[in-house]
Design a protein around this motif. Structure first.
Motif, PDB file in Angstrom:
ATOM      1  N   LYS A   1       0.825  -1.208   0.000  1.00  0.00           N
ATOM      2  CA  LYS A   1       0.000   0.000   0.000  1.00  0.00           C
ATOM      3  C   LYS A   1       0.864   1.264   0.000  1.00  0.00           C
ATOM      4  O   LYS A   1       0.529   2.247  -0.652  1.00  0.00           O
ATOM      5  CB  LYS A   1      -0.939  -0.005   1.208  1.00  0.00           C
TER       6      LYS A   1
ATOM      7  N   THR B   1      -4.247   7.010  -5.203  1.00  0.00           N
ATOM      8  CA  THR B   1      -3.692   6.958  -3.863  1.00  0.00           C
ATOM      9  C   THR B   1      -4.270   5.757  -3.132  1.00  0.00           C
ATOM     10  O   THR B   1      -5.240   5.143  -3.577  1.00  0.00           O
ATOM     11  CB  THR B   1      -4.010   8.240  -3.077  1.00  0.00           C
ATOM     12  N   SER B   2      -3.671   5.445  -1.998  1.00  0.00           N
ATOM     13  CA  SER B   2      -4.172   4.320  -1.206  1.00  0.00           C
ATOM     14  C   SER B   2      -5.310   4.715  -0.288  1.00  0.00           C
ATOM     15  O   SER B   2      -5.851   3.864   0.420  1.00  0.00           O
ATOM     16  CB  SER B   2      -3.028   3.731  -0.368  1.00  0.00           C
ATOM     17  N   SER B   3      -5.697   5.983  -0.306  1.00  0.00           N
ATOM     18  CA  SER B   3      -6.680   6.469   0.655  1.00  0.00           C
ATOM     19  C   SER B   3      -8.074   6.646   0.083  1.00  0.00           C
ATOM     20  O   SER B   3      -9.015   6.904   0.838  1.00  0.00           O
ATOM     21  CB  SER B   3      -6.211   7.809   1.242  1.00  0.00           C
ATOM     22  N   SER B   4      -8.222   6.486  -1.244  1.00  0.00           N
ATOM     23  CA  SER B   4      -9.549   6.726  -1.802  1.00  0.00           C
ATOM     24  C   SER B   4      -9.770   5.872  -3.043  1.00  0.00           C
ATOM     25  O   SER B   4      -8.821   5.526  -3.759  1.00  0.00           O
ATOM     26  CB  SER B   4      -9.734   8.205  -2.173  1.00  0.00           C
TER      27      SER B   4
END
Length: 454
Positions: free
Chosen positions: A59, A89-92
């Protein structure tokens, strides 16, 4: 299962253990210590030069070197900071399964000769970089994966060269294990004579979860999904993309280069484990493969062979006949096996449900109650150190709190006896096991948390 090994203490989340073999009169036992912790979903763990571990964090998109002696972590590259082609991104948003996955170190980097190391200081990484269209809830986002070669300068990975950037990706079943063959493989001249890369690509999760309407292409030789690929470690002088494709691949045409030119074997569902082993003087390529409700597989991978998915799950025993597997709505294993000369059965399954149990198994929605264990990696034990262990496959499951050991026969093309288990009772989601070159130490990485799939 029998002959259970023993050890002590407790595994926490997302770190590496080193386990030291200690021979006793009564049993095979191990001591244990934590090497390092705090990783963001470690995926690959390799034993690297100078008694180090090299780690991909799937990630965070970092590749790090960890000192085994001190646990100090040195980030060799942050791909999110250095590769602008990574467009998510890994956040969304929908995430790929795996992200930053396979890692391979060129054999010359292990040489004691600095001139040899300097000539080919190469490290290879496979990672999902592009999130494309997202058609809807039943077909996940279409991702794309690349394999990149870097140079190692002693402190960082630099000078990236893209080997291939068109491997399909998904939110599920990207597979992603990357290994280099154990010997220099012959070619038509010196440029074509070199080490080769082998890379597993899953079937994209076709038929399940977010991919229920995605096409199943494991049997389509001209689509890279559900395949083991074979590539060059260096350009061979053929020009263009053909520079990276061995001309002796089993389906090679080369006019122009198409996906089938890369294919080494087909019919795979989700082969997350891949390792070379030598038994009886013969090098063989072994894979571990996640199947659906039954028959996780250990396979011997051979050029041009078909491993059956989504027509067969495990052996040609008919246990899934009439049931849906993948996008095949009514399997007929025996017919496929009898009519497919290239088909190759696994040498072992973990574990097989008989036909009489299939109706109840197909109705069971909780995958923790399926006989499959979600094989996440394998390594080969070929050292004459632990009695009874030489010529064994070590297999990590995501659904069990142990590591399985499977003993190979004298020729390495079959299994003898039952499975045994080691390194138990520390929690499941075991992502990787790596054997140290001395045969005394084992390094185990565990996922940071639970997941519904591999």
């Amino acid at each position: 299962m029998k002959n259970t090994c023993t050890k002590q203490s407790l595994i926490a989340c997302a770190f590496f253990l080193t386990l030291f073999f200690q021979e006793t009169a009564a049993q095979t036992s191990f001591t244990k210590r934590t090497v390092a912790s705090g990783f963001n979903s470690a995926w690959e763990v390799l034993y690297g030069p100078n008694d180090s571990l090299w780690v991909t964090e799937n990630k965070a998109y970092t590749i790090s070197r960890v000192s085994i002696a001190t646990g100090q972590k040195t980030v060799l590259i942050d791909l999110r900071a250095t590769d602008p082609s990574i467009n998510f991104t890994s956040s969304s948003g929908t995430q790929p399964q795996g992200g930053l996955m396979g890692l391979a170190i060129h054999p010359d980097l292990y040489s004691p000769d600095p001139a040899v190391r300097a000539a080919k200081p190469w490290v290879y990484a496979a990672y999902v970089y592009n999130r494309g269209s997202c058609p809807g809830t039943n077909t996940s986002c279409i991702f794309t994966t690349k394999i990149v070669r870097f140079e190692y300068d002693g402190n960082a990975l630099i000078n990236p060269v893209t080997i291939i950037s068109t491997i399909p990706g998904s939110s599920d079943h990207n597979s992603g294990r990357l290994v280099i063959g154990p010997v220099i493989e012959p070619g038509e001249d010196s440029a074509h004579t070199q080490y080769r890369l082998y890379y597993t690509v899953g079937d994209m999760g076709a038929g399940q979860f977010l991919n229920t309407t995605r096409a199943e292409n494991a049997q389509n030789v001209n689509v890279m999904e559900g395949k083991v690929l074979r590539l060059n470690t260096d350009v061979d002088g053929d020009g263009g993309q053909n520079n990276w494709v061995p001309n002796d691949n089993p389906f090679f045409n080369g006019a122009p280069i198409t996906p089938q030119d890369y294919v080494f074997s087909l019919g795979h569902r989700n082969a997350q484990g891949l390792v070379w082993g030598n038994v009886g003087g013969i090098n063989r390529l072994y894979s571990s493969e996640q199947m659906d409700r039954t028959d996780d597989e250990i396979n011997v991978i051979e050029p041009g062979r078909n491993y059956g998915w989504d027509q067969v799950s495990g052996y040609c025993d008919g246990n899934v006949d009439g049931y849906k597997i993948g996008q095949n709505t009514s399997a007929d294993e025996e017919t496929f096996c009898n009519n497919t000369a290239a088909h190759k059965e696994p040498i072992f399954t973990v574990f097989t449900a008989p036909a009489a149990d299939m109706a109840a198994l197909m109705a069971e929605s909780n995958n923790n109650n399926w006989p499959t264990v979600a094989c996440s990696s394998i390594d080969f034990y070929g050292h004459n150190v632990i009695p009874g262990w030489p010529g064994s496959i070590l297999l990590t499951p995501l659904k069990r709190n142990m590591v399985y050991r499977v003993k190979l026969n004298a020729t390495g093309d079959g299994v003898v006896g039952d499975t045994s288990s080691c390194f138990r009772n520390d929690g499941n989601r075991i992502r990787r096991i790596t054997v140290a070159p001395d045969g005394f130490r084992f390094y185990i990485a565990r996922d940071i948390g639970a997941s519904s799939n591999g």
